[in-house]
Design an enzyme around this catalytic site. Structure first.
Site, mmCIF file in Angstrom:
data_model
loop_
_atom_site.group_PDB
_atom_site.id
_atom_site.type_symbol
_atom_site.label_atom_id
_atom_site.label_comp_id
_atom_site.label_asym_id
_atom_site.label_seq_id
_atom_site.Cartn_x
_atom_site.Cartn_y
_atom_site.Cartn_z
ATOM 1 N N VAL A 295 10.383 -20.508 -36.175
ATOM 2 C CA VAL A 295 10.434 -21.774 -35.495
ATOM 3 C C VAL A 295 9.445 -22.830 -35.650
ATOM 4 O O VAL A 295 8.212 -22.611 -35.458
ATOM 5 C CB VAL A 295 10.606 -21.120 -34.025
ATOM 6 C CG1 VAL A 295 10.654 -22.467 -33.043
ATOM 7 C CG2 VAL A 295 11.902 -20.337 -33.599
ATOM 8 N N ASP A 361 0.956 -20.502 -34.068
ATOM 9 C CA ASP A 361 2.163 -21.190 -34.092
ATOM 10 C C ASP A 361 2.618 -21.529 -32.663
ATOM 11 O O ASP A 361 3.056 -22.946 -32.352
ATOM 12 C CB ASP A 361 3.446 -20.580 -34.697
ATOM 13 C CG ASP A 361 3.187 -20.274 -36.029
ATOM 14 O OD1 ASP A 361 2.028 -20.420 -36.755
ATOM 15 O OD2 ASP A 361 4.281 -19.983 -37.000
ATOM 16 N N HIS A 382 -14.131 -7.975 -31.079
ATOM 17 C CA HIS A 382 -13.787 -6.324 -30.896
ATOM 18 C C HIS A 382 -15.150 -5.839 -31.380
ATOM 19 O O HIS A 382 -15.492 -6.075 -32.662
ATOM 20 C CB HIS A 382 -12.738 -5.691 -31.251
ATOM 21 C CG HIS A 382 -12.331 -4.216 -30.844
ATOM 22 N ND1 HIS A 382 -13.174 -3.304 -31.169
ATOM 23 C CD2 HIS A 382 -11.348 -3.879 -30.396
ATOM 24 C CE1 HIS A 382 -12.895 -2.239 -30.551
ATOM 25 N NE2 HIS A 382 -11.488 -2.476 -29.989
ATOM 26 N N GLU A 395 -11.163 1.386 -29.659
ATOM 27 C CA GLU A 395 -11.889 2.026 -28.234
ATOM 28 C C GLU A 395 -11.705 3.275 -27.999
ATOM 29 O O GLU A 395 -12.289 3.889 -27.452
ATOM 30 C CB GLU A 395 -11.593 0.816 -27.374
ATOM 31 C CG GLU A 395 -12.643 0.776 -26.233
ATOM 32 C CD GLU A 395 -12.205 -0.577 -25.443
ATOM 33 O OE1 GLU A 395 -12.178 -1.561 -26.148
ATOM 34 O OE2 GLU A 395 -12.154 -0.354 -24.133
ATOM 35 N N ARG A 398 -14.566 5.615 -28.751
ATOM 36 C CA ARG A 398 -15.297 5.762 -27.980
ATOM 37 C C ARG A 398 -14.973 6.441 -26.482
ATOM 38 O O ARG A 398 -15.808 7.357 -26.103
ATOM 39 C CB ARG A 398 -15.953 4.432 -27.632
ATOM 40 C CG ARG A 398 -16.928 3.935 -28.619
ATOM 41 C CD ARG A 398 -17.403 2.626 -28.572
ATOM 42 N NE ARG A 398 -16.130 1.685 -28.732
ATOM 43 C CZ ARG A 398 -15.900 0.536 -28.273
ATOM 44 N NH1 ARG A 398 -16.902 0.215 -27.279
ATOM 45 N NH2 ARG A 398 -15.021 -0.175 -28.648
ATOM 46 N N ARG A 419 -15.990 -5.356 -24.057
ATOM 47 C CA ARG A 419 -16.219 -5.574 -25.504
ATOM 48 C C ARG A 419 -17.211 -6.764 -25.723
ATOM 49 O O ARG A 419 -17.826 -6.584 -26.906
ATOM 50 C CB ARG A 419 -15.032 -6.055 -25.853
ATOM 51 C CG ARG A 419 -13.965 -4.950 -25.937
ATOM 52 C CD ARG A 419 -12.647 -5.348 -26.308
ATOM 53 N NE ARG A 419 -11.726 -3.996 -26.353
ATOM 54 C CZ ARG A 419 -10.532 -3.921 -26.640
ATOM 55 N NH1 ARG A 419 -9.837 -5.059 -26.870
ATOM 56 N NH2 ARG A 419 -9.927 -2.938 -26.595
ATOM 57 N N HIS A 521 -10.689 -10.167 -32.437
ATOM 58 C CA HIS A 521 -9.574 -9.343 -31.967
ATOM 59 C C HIS A 521 -8.554 -9.988 -31.236
ATOM 60 O O HIS A 521 -7.332 -9.569 -31.503
ATOM 61 C CB HIS A 521 -10.231 -8.112 -31.162
ATOM 62 C CG HIS A 521 -9.233 -6.997 -30.887
ATOM 63 N ND1 HIS A 521 -8.623 -6.348 -31.988
ATOM 64 C CD2 HIS A 521 -8.979 -6.306 -29.741
ATOM 65 C CE1 HIS A 521 -7.923 -5.487 -31.330
ATOM 66 N NE2 HIS A 521 -8.125 -5.168 -29.790
ATOM 67 N N HIS A 522 -9.023 -10.745 -30.037
ATOM 68 C CA HIS A 522 -7.852 -11.297 -29.239
ATOM 69 C C HIS A 522 -8.345 -12.734 -28.788
ATOM 70 O O HIS A 522 -9.478 -13.002 -28.715
ATOM 71 C CB HIS A 522 -7.927 -10.252 -27.861
ATOM 72 C CG HIS A 522 -6.847 -10.634 -27.198
ATOM 73 N ND1 HIS A 522 -5.690 -9.871 -27.138
ATOM 74 C CD2 HIS A 522 -6.651 -11.799 -26.088
ATOM 75 C CE1 HIS A 522 -4.764 -10.261 -26.195
ATOM 76 N NE2 HIS A 522 -5.202 -11.315 -25.460
ATOM 77 N N ARG A 561 -11.141 -9.846 -22.470
ATOM 78 C CA ARG A 561 -9.715 -9.007 -22.032
ATOM 79 C C ARG A 561 -10.476 -7.429 -22.169
ATOM 80 O O ARG A 561 -11.217 -7.147 -23.198
ATOM 81 C CB ARG A 561 -8.839 -9.216 -23.135
ATOM 82 C CG ARG A 561 -7.639 -8.157 -23.031
ATOM 83 C CD ARG A 561 -6.313 -8.440 -23.594
ATOM 84 N NE ARG A 561 -6.653 -8.008 -25.173
ATOM 85 C CZ ARG A 561 -6.857 -7.041 -25.706
ATOM 86 N NH1 ARG A 561 -6.631 -5.560 -24.686
ATOM 87 N NH2 ARG A 561 -7.076 -6.693 -27.094
ATOM 88 N N ALA A 566 -3.594 -5.598 -23.002
ATOM 89 C CA ALA A 566 -2.885 -6.460 -23.832
ATOM 90 C C ALA A 566 -1.495 -5.981 -23.926
ATOM 91 O O ALA A 566 -0.550 -6.946 -23.699
ATOM 92 C CB ALA A 566 -3.412 -6.457 -25.351
HETATM 93 O O1 MEZ Z 1 -6.356 -3.176 -26.109
HETATM 94 C C1 MEZ Z 1 -6.965 -3.235 -26.837
HETATM 95 O O2 MEZ Z 1 -7.140 -4.326 -27.737
HETATM 96 C C2 MEZ Z 1 -7.391 -1.946 -27.465
HETATM 97 C C3 MEZ Z 1 -7.135 -0.829 -26.513
HETATM 98 C C4 MEZ Z 1 -7.854 -1.505 -28.828
HETATM 99 C C5 MEZ Z 1 -8.625 -0.644 -29.255
HETATM 100 O O3 MEZ Z 1 -9.615 -0.433 -29.530
HETATM 101 O O4 MEZ Z 1 -7.563 0.314 -29.476
#
Ligand code: MEZ
Length: 588
Positions: A295, A361, A382, A395, A398, A419, A521-522, A561, A566
Site C-alpha cells: 500500500v 511504511d 535489545h 530474553e 536469561r 532492556r 529491536h523495537h 518496551r 509487543a
Molecule cells: O518481546 C520481546 O521483544 C521479546 C520477549 C524478545 C525476546 O528477547 O525474546
C-alpha cells in the site's frame, strides 16, 4: 475463450523463458523437464496473482507440502524453519533469480536452486508518485469495507476481528511472505489473570502489569493505552487459544515482577507459532490476503475522511481499492537505516534484529496525511543480539536461567533488568559486548537454544575453565562468578545484583556461552492513537476511517518496551483496531 487465454499465456510464458533461459532459471528447467508452461501455470489467462492462497497450488501438487519436503538430515532446513508454511514462490521464483530471505538475517549462506542471495528486496525502491496519482485518477477498481495494511500479528488479528464483526476485509502484505517482525518474536505474550497463571500459582494484578509497563517505559507511556493493554491481555490469550495457539508455558521477562509471559508449552518460539496459527485462521475465516502488494497511498476525500488506498502489487500493478476503513499494521522502522539515522543518529551503525520488512511504511503513509506521531525517536536496543549477526538471542534465555558476563567473565548487572539499562551497561563493558553463559540444564529446557547451536553461535566446553579458555575470559574470574552465582541461586539472594528470579544454577556440563551485543529491536514511537485505535491528527482529533495497531503506533510502551509486551500489543490493539474499523465501515 479459455484456449485463447491459455495460448496467450503460453506464448507470453515461452517468450519469457526465451529471455530467461540464458540465466538458466527455474522456469526453463521446469519447461525442459516437465513439459511446458502449464507445468506451473494452472490458471488460464493469469501468469500468477497476489493471493496468499492460490499461488502455490501447482508447486505443492508436484513437490508436496512442507511436511513432505522437510529433510531430517539437514541441519538447517528452510522447509522446517521458523518461517513455517509460507508460499513456495516466496523463495523459489520462476522467471527471476530465486531469493533466500534467511540470508538477510542469518549469517549462514543458504543455497536454493537458481538463487541469488545478494539480490535486494523489491520494496527498497522509491514510491512512484506519478503511478500512484494515475491510479487515483482512474478511480477504485474494487470496493471493500476494511483494508488492513501489513500481515504481521497486529494485521492478522485486526483482519480476523474485522471479518468476525461481519466486515468485508482485504489484508495486504508487501512481502512475498506474511509474518513481519512478529514472525521473529521468540519470547511470548504478557497477560495478567489467565488460567495459566492460576495453574502455575502466580499471583498477579492488572495494576502490577500497568505499573511494571509504566516503570519500564519511564512513565512516558499513555496510561489509558497501558490500562487497556493490561485489562484486555487475558482476553487476548484466550482469543489466540480460540484460534488454535497453545500458550501454556509461563516465564518472567525483564522488568516484570512476576511470571506473566505466556509461551507455547512445547518450548517453540512464540512468534512463528502464533503467525502460523493466524495464517491458518485467516484462511479459515476467508480473510482475503494479498502478498507482494504494497500500500503506497492513503486516499482521503475533501472532508479528510479515508476513502481507500493505492496498492502497488507485483503481478497486478498499481490500483486503487475503495474502503471506508483502513487499519495500519505495518510494524516499526527498525530496518530502515535512513529513518534510524534521522531519529537516532547514535544507533545508525547498530545491527538490527528486525525483519527486512520493517521499513516504517505506515509512518510515512500516515505522516503524509497529517497524522500525529508519538515518541517517534525512541528506539529500543535489545541487549542480546548475537554478536556480528542479526539473530536475537531471546530474553527467554536469561529468563530461564542464563547469566550475563563481560569479556573478563564478571557479571555487571542483573540479567533481568529492563532492556535499555542492560544495553547501556553492555556498551560500557570492554569491547562493548557480553557473553550469556549457561549449562546443560538450560540447553535441555529452552528449545530455542538448540537453534542457536545449529547456527554455530554457541561455544561449548566440559568445564568452566575450558569455557573461559575458549572465550578468552579470565579463568579465575569466570570460575568465581559461577561459584558465587550458584550460592546466590541456592539461597535465593543475589547479593551482587539483586536478580529476583534465579530458576537454574550452573552445575551441569557441558557449559555454553554465546557472544552478544545490543541491536535495534523495537521502535517504540509511531502513529498516535486513542483507546479505540483511531489514528489522531495534529489537533488530536481522529482521522475518520484510519486505525492503527502494533509497532507502527506510539504511546503504549513509552521510552522502553518490556519483553512480552509487543505480542500483547499486537493482539490486544490489533483486535480493537479490527473491531473499530468494522464498526466504522458498517456505519450508515
Ligand atoms: O518481546 C520481546 O521483544 C521479546 C520477549 C524478545 C525476546 O528477547 O525474546
Amino acid at each position: 475463450m479459455k484456449f485463447a487465454l491459455l495460448s496467450g499465456l503460453v506464448i507470453a510464458c515461452l517468450a519469457s523463458i526465451g529471455n530467461a533461459s540464458a540465466a538458466n532459471d527455474l522456469a526453463s528447467f521446469h519447461s525442459k523437464n516437465q513439459g511446458g508452461c502449464t507445468a506451473c501455470h494452472i490458471t488460464p489467462g493469469k501468469v500468477s496473482d497476489d493471493s496468499e492462497t492460490h499461488i502455490n497450488q501447482q508447486c505443492k501438487s508436484c513437490h508436496g507440502g512442507y511436511e513432505e519436503l522437510k529433510d531430517a538430515k539437514l541441519e538447517i532446513d528452510p522447509h522446517n524453519s521458523h518461517l513455517g508454511d509460507i508460499n513456495c514462490t516466496s523463495c523459489h521464483k520462476g522467471h527471476e533469480q530465486s531469493k533466500v530471505y534467511c540470508n538477510e538475517c542469518h549469517s549462514f549462506d543458504l543455497k536454493i536452486p537458481f538463487n541469488d542471495a545478494k539480490k535486494k528486496a523489491a520494496w527498497d525502491a522509491k514510491w512512484d508518485q506519478e503511478k500512484i496519482q494515475q491510479a487515483i485518477a482512474k478511480g477504485p477498481v474494487e470496493t471493500t469495507e476494511v483494508v488492513v495494511v501489513g500481515a504481521g500479528s497486529a494485521g492478522y488479528n485486526a483482519a480476523i476481528a474485522a471479518k468476525q464483526a461481519g466486515a468485508k476485509v482485504i489484508l495486504f502484505e508487501k512481502a512475498p511472505f506474511s509474518g513481519g517482525n512478529s514472525m521473529l518474536a521468540a519470547g511470548g505474550m504478557n497477560a495478567v489473570g489467565t488460567p495459566q497463571q492460576k495453574a502455575h500459582h502466580v499471583e498477579d494484578k492488572v495494576q502490577w502489569f500497568v505499573e511494571d509497563t509504566m516503570k519500564g517505559g519511564r512513565y512516558a507511556n499513555d496510561p489509558k493505552l497501558v490500562d487497556i493493554l493490561a485489562q484486555r491481555s487475558a482476553e487476548g490469550v484466550k482469543w489466540l487459544e480460540s484460534l488454535g495457539v497453545n500458550m501454556d508455558d509461563l516465564k518472567r521477562s525483564g522488568g516484570a515482577r512476576v511470571d506473566r509471559t505466556h509461551r507455547p508449552a512445547d518450548g517453540r518460539s512464540a512468534g512463528p507459532t502464533i503467525i502460523q496459527t493466524l495464517r491458518k485462521a485467516a484462511a479459515k475465516f476467508d480473510v482475503e490476503t494479498r502478498l507482494n502488494s504494497r500500500v503506497e497511498k492513503l486516499v482521503l476525500n475533501d472532508d479528510r475522511q479515508i476513502v481507500g488506498v493505492v496498492v502497488h502489487a507485483k503481478y497486478s500493478g498499481y490500483y486503487m481499492v475503495a474502503a471506508k476503513s483502513v487499519v495500519l499494521t505495518t510494524g516499526g522502522y527498525g530496518y530502515n537505516k535512513e529513518m534510524i539515522a534521522y531519529y537516532r543518529p547514535t544507533f545508525k551503525d547498530m545491527t538490527s534484529s528486525n525483519n527486512i520488512t520493517a521499513t516504517g511504511d505506515g509512518i510515512t503513509l500516515a505522516k503524509e496525511i497529517g497524522a500525529s506521531m508519538t515518541d517517534i525517536d525512541w528506539i529500543q536496543a535489545h541487549p542480546t543480539v548475537g554478536m556480528d549477526s542479526r539473530i536475537l538471542i531471546s530474553e527467554t534465555v536469561r529468563g530461564v536461567g542464563a547469566i550475563m558476563v563481560n569479556a573478563k567473565g564478571q557479571r555487571f548487572i542483573s540479567e533481568l533488568t529492563t532492556r535499555d539499562r542492560a544495553s547501556d551497561a553492555i556498551l560500557k563493558q570492554p569491547g562493548k559486548f557480553a557473553w550469556l553463559v549457561f549449562d546443560n540444564q538450560l540447553y535441555k529446557k529452552a528449545k530455542m537454544v538448540r537453534g542457536y547451536d545449529h547456527l554455530g553461535m554457541l561455544k561449548k566446553a566440559d568445564t568452566i575453565d575450558g569455557l573461559a579458555k575458549l572465550t578468552n575470559m579470565d579463568t579465575q574470574l569466570l570460575q568465581g562468578t559461577v561459584t558465587n552465582y550458584n550460592q546466590y541461586q541456592q539461597s535465593g539472594d543475589d547479593k551482587a545484583f539483586h536478580r529476583e528470579d534465579m530458576p537454574l544454577n550452573l552445575t551441569q556440563p557441558p557449559y555454553y556461552a554465546v557472544k552478544v551485543a545490543p541491536g535495534i529491536h523495537h521502535t517504540m514511537g509511531g502513529v498516535a492513537i486513542d483507546t479505540k485505535a483511531e489514528v489522531l491528527d495534529l489537533q488530536s482529533w481522529p482521522i475518520k476511517g484510519l486505525f492503527a495497531a502494533g509497532e507502527v503506533t506510539g504511546g503504549v510502551h513509552g521510552y522502553n518496551r518490556l519483553g512480552g509486551n509487543a505480542i500483547a500489543d499486537t493482539v490486544v490493539f490489533g483486535k480493537i483496531a479490527g473491531e473499530s474499523a468494522a464498526a466504522n465501515a458498517q456505519q450508515k
